[in-house]
Design a protein around this motif. Structure first.
Motif, PDB file in Angstrom:
ATOM      1  N   LEU A 305       0.928  -1.185   0.035  1.00  0.00           N
ATOM      2  CA  LEU A 305      -0.104   0.063  -0.161  1.00  0.00           C
ATOM      3  C   LEU A 305       0.734   1.073  -0.115  1.00  0.00           C
ATOM      4  O   LEU A 305       1.792   1.282   0.737  1.00  0.00           O
ATOM      5  CB  LEU A 305      -0.825  -0.080   1.180  1.00  0.00           C
ATOM      6  N   VAL A 306       0.593   2.093  -0.996  1.00  0.00           N
ATOM      7  CA  VAL A 306       1.419   3.206  -1.147  1.00  0.00           C
ATOM      8  C   VAL A 306       0.625   4.347  -0.952  1.00  0.00           C
ATOM      9  O   VAL A 306      -0.469   4.631  -1.578  1.00  0.00           O
ATOM     10  CB  VAL A 306       2.485   3.222  -2.313  1.00  0.00           C
ATOM     11  N   ILE A 307       0.831   5.434   0.161  1.00  0.00           N
ATOM     12  CA  ILE A 307      -0.053   6.475   0.556  1.00  0.00           C
ATOM     13  C   ILE A 307       0.660   7.596   0.487  1.00  0.00           C
ATOM     14  O   ILE A 307       1.994   7.766   0.879  1.00  0.00           O
ATOM     15  CB  ILE A 307      -0.566   6.463   1.758  1.00  0.00           C
ATOM     16  N   GLY A 308       0.301   8.784  -0.309  1.00  0.00           N
ATOM     17  CA  GLY A 308       0.797  10.191  -0.264  1.00  0.00           C
ATOM     18  C   GLY A 308      -0.130  11.122  -0.256  1.00  0.00           C
ATOM     19  O   GLY A 308      -1.332  10.764  -0.326  1.00  0.00           O
ATOM     20  N   VAL A 309       0.162  12.397  -0.172  1.00  0.00           N
ATOM     21  CA  VAL A 309      -0.760  13.405   0.027  1.00  0.00           C
ATOM     22  C   VAL A 309      -0.511  14.511  -0.937  1.00  0.00           C
ATOM     23  O   VAL A 309       0.737  14.938  -1.234  1.00  0.00           O
ATOM     24  CB  VAL A 309      -1.007  13.962   1.520  1.00  0.00           C
ATOM     25  N   SER A 310      -1.542  14.959  -1.738  1.00  0.00           N
ATOM     26  CA  SER A 310      -1.217  16.005  -2.920  1.00  0.00           C
ATOM     27  C   SER A 310      -0.706  17.375  -2.478  1.00  0.00           C
ATOM     28  O   SER A 310       0.121  17.888  -3.267  1.00  0.00           O
ATOM     29  CB  SER A 310      -2.548  16.312  -3.623  1.00  0.00           C
ATOM     30  N   THR A 311      -0.608  17.585  -1.062  1.00  0.00           N
ATOM     31  CA  THR A 311      -0.178  19.009  -0.671  1.00  0.00           C
ATOM     32  C   THR A 311       1.436  18.732  -0.047  1.00  0.00           C
ATOM     33  O   THR A 311       1.735  19.847   0.645  1.00  0.00           O
ATOM     34  CB  THR A 311      -1.124  19.528   0.560  1.00  0.00           C
ATOM     35  N   ASP A 312       1.987  17.811  -0.205  1.00  0.00           N
ATOM     36  CA  ASP A 312       3.264  17.379   0.554  1.00  0.00           C
ATOM     37  C   ASP A 312       4.144  17.880  -0.537  1.00  0.00           C
ATOM     38  O   ASP A 312       4.357  17.569  -1.756  1.00  0.00           O
ATOM     39  CB  ASP A 312       3.440  15.913   0.579  1.00  0.00           C
ATOM     40  N   ILE A 313       4.930  19.074  -0.035  1.00  0.00           N
ATOM     41  CA  ILE A 313       6.082  19.586  -0.850  1.00  0.00           C
ATOM     42  C   ILE A 313       7.423  19.050  -0.511  1.00  0.00           C
ATOM     43  O   ILE A 313       8.235  19.177  -1.320  1.00  0.00           O
ATOM     44  CB  ILE A 313       6.150  21.070  -0.684  1.00  0.00           C
TER      45      ILE A 313
END
Length: 365
Positions: A305-313
């Protein structure tokens, strides 16, 4: 308050990736739940740069852990089902051998004589601790932020050591923006006269350098969207302003100052420098003849499972996509979750509801 912390003595000597070795070193860890007879229900968590092994509360230490709402009986990482292990990174001053530890050869703190630290060393130390518990294969390896890079190193160095993997807000290599920020953080510490080439003490502690490093970190851990929503351009009340020239005027400045104050004395500056540089150095491509894809291909897993967040700079979403694609290309069943949390890189610590749903759902399948 009791101490749930346990210690695993590392093999002595413990060789380091970039040369040098440690003697009589150890890593701190904590565990929750019960290991089943087949030793097949272990779940290992590798942490970001600053957390300790205290990921959640337990009987010996009832204080809240850094991922309290995520781990426990009936929570997303269910301790009634999994034997959960959290290892404090080698090089961190939260119980593991680090630059502030005593070098047995000299009887003095290592300081800058500590060998150059890589996340591969962090991974090998954690693997040693897991092996000592009699665990041959983890049911799941979870890595958050810097710990996600350590987890990739763990699986590349020890193929088949985990059945499943959860990659949280991380990257296969540091990107120039992240390196630039961490470089500035290290420079702030090194330029503080109290740092004194690593020879500081409690009375001469690089408070200003650590404070600026932490503020830079907090700014990049969140997103502009969140800063706007929380603080806009709200000014401090006149009585809360500093009387000095160019003193704090806006609420956001005072918020960062509070964050920095809570952090500075809780982390050893040399340990911070070593772990920060280890994050910059990490590149999974070093495990694949210069190719990220080939590096990821060394990893033998069933599911991820790979999770990320669109607002992560700091660890942008395209880096998580790269991990997901790379693992998928080697035949791993991959689920990729892109969240829209406004909290940026720190979302995994704050937006527990959405991360719980993804992580709990994946583990329950």
């Amino acid at each position: 308050m009791g101490d749930a912390r346990r210690y695993h003595p590392l093999p002595s000597p413990f060789p380091m990736k970039r040369g040098g070795e440690l003697h009589g070193a150890r890593v701190a860890f904590e565990t929750w739940g019960q290991l089943d007879e087949a030793k097949s229900n272990a779940l290992l968590i590798l942490t970001g740069l600053s957390p300790s092994a205290h990921a959640t509360s337990n009987d010996e230490d009832p204080s809240d852990g850094w991922w309290e709402a995520m781990i426990g009986p009936g929570r997303a990482i269910d301790t009634s089902k999994y034997y959960v292990i959290c290892v404090n990174s080698l090089g961190s001053d939260k119980g593991s051998t680090c630059p502030a530890s005593i070098d047995p050869a000299t009887g003095e703190a290592y300081r800058l004589t500590f060998p150059e630290l890589s996340l591969e060393d962090v991974a090998n130390a954690a693997h040693s601790a897991v092996s000592a518990l009699g665990i041959i294969q983890l049911d799941c390896l979870v890595g958050c932020s810097m710990g996600g890079m350590s987890a990739l190193a763990y699986m590349a160095l020890h193929p088949g050591s985990a059945r499943r993997h959860i990659s949280v807000d991380t990257a296969p290599q540091a990107q120039p923006f992240a390196i630039a920020i961490r470089s500035l953080q290290r420079e702030a510490i090194r330029l503080d006269p109290n740092w004194n080439n690593g020879q500081y003490d409690d009375d001469h502690y690089p408070e200003h350098g650590m404070s600026i490093a932490r503020k830079l970190g907090v700014i990049t851990y969140r997103s502009a969207m969140e800063w706007n929503g929380r603080f806009a351009r709200i000014r401090l009340e006149p009585e809360d302003r500093e009387g000095e020239p160019f003193g704090f005027e806006f609420q956001v400045e005072s918020y960062l100052e509070g964050h920095a104050r809570r952090f500075t004395r809780t982390f050893d500056p040399n340990s911070y420098l070593y772990l920060s540089r280890a994050s910059d150095w990490f590149d999974i491509a070093e495990h694949g003849q210069g190719s990220v894809e080939k590096g990821l291909a060394r990893i033998k897993l069933e599911e991820a499972l790979v999770i990320g967040v669109s607002t992560d700079i700091l660890f942008p979403l395209e880096q998580q996509e790269q991990i997901a694609t790379g693992l998928r290309n080697t035949g791993v069943r991959v689920e990729f979750v892109a969240l829209d949390s406004p909290q940026g890189h720190d979302a995994f610590l704050v937006d527990i509801e959405n991360y719980s749903r993804a992580i709990g759902g994946f583990l329950a399948r």
